[in-house]
Motif scaffolding. Structure first.
Motif, PDB file in Angstrom:
ATOM      1  N   VAL A 194     -12.604 -22.067  40.242  1.00 14.08           N
ATOM      2  CA  VAL A 194     -11.274 -21.460  40.157  1.00 14.08           C
ATOM      3  C   VAL A 194     -11.217 -20.485  38.992  1.00 14.08           C
ATOM      4  N   GLN A 195     -10.221 -19.628  39.055  1.00 17.78           N
ATOM      5  CA  GLN A 195      -9.933 -18.715  37.958  1.00 17.78           C
ATOM      6  C   GLN A 195      -8.591 -19.150  37.369  1.00 17.78           C
ATOM      7  N   VAL A 196      -8.583 -19.469  36.078  1.00 11.28           N
ATOM      8  CA  VAL A 196      -7.414 -20.004  35.403  1.00 11.28           C
ATOM      9  C   VAL A 196      -6.928 -19.008  34.359  1.00 11.28           C
ATOM     10  N   THR A 197      -5.630 -18.755  34.351  1.00 12.30           N
ATOM     11  CA  THR A 197      -5.022 -17.932  33.316  1.00 12.30           C
ATOM     12  C   THR A 197      -4.176 -18.846  32.446  1.00 12.30           C
ATOM     13  N   VAL A 198      -4.450 -18.833  31.135  1.00 16.69           N
ATOM     14  CA  VAL A 198      -3.723 -19.677  30.190  1.00 16.69           C
ATOM     15  C   VAL A 198      -3.035 -18.808  29.147  1.00 16.69           C
ATOM     16  N   TYR A 199      -1.988 -19.368  28.552  1.00 20.44           N
ATOM     17  CA  TYR A 199      -1.281 -18.706  27.464  1.00 20.44           C
ATOM     18  C   TYR A 199      -1.827 -19.278  26.168  1.00 20.44           C
ATOM     19  N   GLN A 200      -2.415 -18.423  25.337  1.00 18.03           N
ATOM     20  CA  GLN A 200      -3.041 -18.887  24.107  1.00 18.03           C
ATOM     21  C   GLN A 200      -2.857 -17.839  23.020  1.00 18.03           C
ATOM     22  N   ASP A 201      -2.318 -18.250  21.894  1.00 21.66           N
ATOM     23  CA  ASP A 201      -2.127 -17.364  20.734  1.00 21.66           C
ATOM     24  C   ASP A 201      -1.327 -16.103  21.072  1.00 21.66           C
ATOM     25  N   GLY A 202      -0.319 -16.253  21.928  1.00 24.55           N
ATOM     26  CA  GLY A 202       0.525 -15.113  22.262  1.00 24.55           C
ATOM     27  C   GLY A 202      -0.060 -14.170  23.287  1.00 24.55           C
ATOM     28  N   ASN A 203      -1.162 -14.538  23.900  1.00 22.37           N
ATOM     29  CA  ASN A 203      -1.819 -13.679  24.894  1.00 22.37           C
ATOM     30  C   ASN A 203      -2.205 -14.485  26.127  1.00 22.37           C
ATOM     31  N   ARG A 204      -2.429 -13.764  27.203  1.00 26.45           N
ATOM     32  CA  ARG A 204      -2.955 -14.376  28.430  1.00 26.45           C
ATOM     33  C   ARG A 204      -4.470 -14.277  28.386  1.00 26.45           C
ATOM     34  N   LYS A 205      -5.129 -15.392  28.668  1.00 30.71           N
ATOM     35  CA  LYS A 205      -6.593 -15.402  28.705  1.00 30.71           C
ATOM     36  C   LYS A 205      -7.030 -15.992  30.037  1.00 30.71           C
ATOM     37  N   THR A 206      -7.986 -15.343  30.680  1.00 30.21           N
ATOM     38  CA  THR A 206      -8.466 -15.781  31.982  1.00 30.21           C
ATOM     39  C   THR A 206      -9.878 -16.319  31.853  1.00 30.21           C
ATOM     40  N   ARG A 207     -10.093 -17.463  32.480  1.00 28.84           N
ATOM     41  CA  ARG A 207     -11.410 -18.098  32.477  1.00 28.84           C
ATOM     42  C   ARG A 207     -11.784 -18.472  33.911  1.00 28.84           C
ATOM     43  N   GLU A 208     -13.083 -18.563  34.147  1.00 30.59           N
ATOM     44  CA  GLU A 208     -13.558 -18.983  35.461  1.00 30.59           C
ATOM     45  C   GLU A 208     -14.448 -20.201  35.288  1.00 30.59           C
ATOM     46  N   GLY A 209     -14.247 -21.182  36.145  1.00 24.08           N
ATOM     47  CA  GLY A 209     -15.052 -22.399  36.074  1.00 24.08           C
ATOM     48  C   GLY A 209     -14.584 -23.425  37.083  1.00 24.08           C
ATOM     49  N   ARG A 210     -14.895 -24.699  36.789  1.00 21.76           N
ATOM     50  CA  ARG A 210     -14.536 -25.798  37.685  1.00 21.76           C
ATOM     51  C   ARG A 210     -13.689 -26.826  36.943  1.00 21.76           C
ATOM     52  N   ILE A 211     -12.697 -27.365  37.632  1.00 22.12           N
ATOM     53  CA  ILE A 211     -11.891 -28.448  37.087  1.00 22.12           C
ATOM     54  C   ILE A 211     -12.634 -29.733  37.389  1.00 22.12           C
ATOM     55  N   GLN A 229       0.699 -27.440  30.108  1.00 23.00           N
ATOM     56  CA  GLN A 229       1.823 -26.557  29.799  1.00 23.00           C
ATOM     57  C   GLN A 229       1.399 -25.152  29.404  1.00 23.00           C
ATOM     58  N   THR A 230       0.100 -24.922  29.131  1.00 18.80           N
ATOM     59  CA  THR A 230      -0.370 -23.573  28.801  1.00 18.80           C
ATOM     60  C   THR A 230      -0.847 -22.810  30.041  1.00 18.80           C
ATOM     61  N   LEU A 231      -0.929 -23.476  31.189  1.00 19.81           N
ATOM     62  CA  LEU A 231      -1.407 -22.829  32.414  1.00 19.81           C
ATOM     63  C   LEU A 231      -0.355 -21.883  32.968  1.00 19.81           C
ATOM     64  N   LEU A 232      -0.770 -20.680  33.293  1.00 20.69           N
ATOM     65  CA  LEU A 232       0.132 -19.686  33.869  1.00 20.69           C
ATOM     66  C   LEU A 232      -0.182 -19.410  35.334  1.00 20.69           C
ATOM     67  N   HIS A 233      -1.483 -19.487  35.680  1.00 21.94           N
ATOM     68  CA  HIS A 233      -1.878 -19.154  37.052  1.00 21.94           C
ATOM     69  C   HIS A 233      -3.239 -19.776  37.352  1.00 21.94           C
ATOM     70  N   ILE A 234      -3.394 -20.249  38.565  1.00 23.57           N
ATOM     71  CA  ILE A 234      -4.684 -20.770  39.036  1.00 23.57           C
ATOM     72  C   ILE A 234      -4.904 -20.260  40.442  1.00 23.57           C
ATOM     73  N   GLU A 235      -6.106 -19.789  40.703  1.00 29.45           N
ATOM     74  CA  GLU A 235      -6.454 -19.362  42.052  1.00 29.45           C
ATOM     75  C   GLU A 235      -7.923 -19.614  42.297  1.00 29.45           C
ATOM     76  N   PRO A 236      -8.294 -19.873  43.543  1.00 33.57           N
ATOM     77  CA  PRO A 236      -9.711 -20.057  43.868  1.00 33.57           C
ATOM     78  C   PRO A 236     -10.498 -18.800  43.530  1.00 33.57           C
ATOM     79  N   ALA A 237     -11.664 -18.987  42.931  1.00 33.58           N
ATOM     80  CA  ALA A 237     -12.506 -17.850  42.554  1.00 33.58           C
ATOM     81  C   ALA A 237     -13.477 -17.536  43.678  1.00 33.58           C
ATOM     82  N   ASP A 238     -13.890 -16.298  43.724  1.00 36.10           N
ATOM     83  CA  ASP A 238     -14.898 -15.895  44.710  1.00 36.10           C
ATOM     84  C   ASP A 238     -16.240 -16.440  44.242  1.00 36.10           C
ATOM     85  N   ASP A 239     -16.882 -17.243  45.085  1.00 33.85           N
ATOM     86  CA  ASP A 239     -18.203 -17.771  44.736  1.00 33.85           C
ATOM     87  C   ASP A 239     -19.254 -16.760  45.152  1.00 33.85           C
ATOM     88  N   HIS A 240     -19.971 -16.282  44.150  1.00 38.42           N
ATOM     89  CA  HIS A 240     -21.092 -15.371  44.416  1.00 38.42           C
ATOM     90  C   HIS A 240     -22.372 -16.118  44.107  1.00 38.42           C
TER      91      HIS A 240
END
Length: 112
Positions: free
Chosen positions: A59-76, A100-111
């Motif tokens: 999945v691709q996760v967008t979190v709110y951290q230090d006043g900014n949005r940060k996107t990471r890709e990985g597995r839960i 509570q810091t999660l803003l968005h989650i979506e399935p990531a494209d597996d390459h």
């Protein structure tokens, strides 16, 4: 024609402590406030989290951290309802993310 140097011309007249304080204020001003998600968005993210964890889906996760949005890709890898955290495994390693810091989650494209 004279070219204005902007704030540079004033910094020589200011104490270093004042310059540092102005930099901090400017950094705080540039931070965006934490967005508020509605119930439907929270429920959708919950469903994606549960499904991704069970199926070991990337999945691709967008979190709110230090006043900014940060996107990471990985597995839960683990959901902890008691502590309201998810264990998230990326290429860099494993980390715990507060729900509570999660803003968005979506399935990531597996390459491959």
């Amino acid at each position: 024609m004279l070219k204005d140097r902007g704030n540079k011309k004033w910094t020589s007249l200011m104490l270093p402590e004042h310059v540092e304080e102005l930099k901090k204020l400017w950094e705080d001003y540039e931070k965006e406030p934490m967005p508020v998600l509605d119930e439907q968005e929270l429920e959708e993210m919950n469903q994606i989290c549960v499904t991704a964890c069970k199926q070991k889906q990337k999945v691709q996760v967008t979190v709110y951290q230090d006043g900014n949005r940060k996107t990471r890709e990985g597995r839960i890898t683990k959901l902890n309802e008691q502590h309201q955290t998810i264990q998230f495994e990326t290429v860099q390693g494993t980390e715990k993310l507060a729900v509570q810091t999660l803003l968005h989650i979506e399935p990531a494209d597996d390459h491959p």
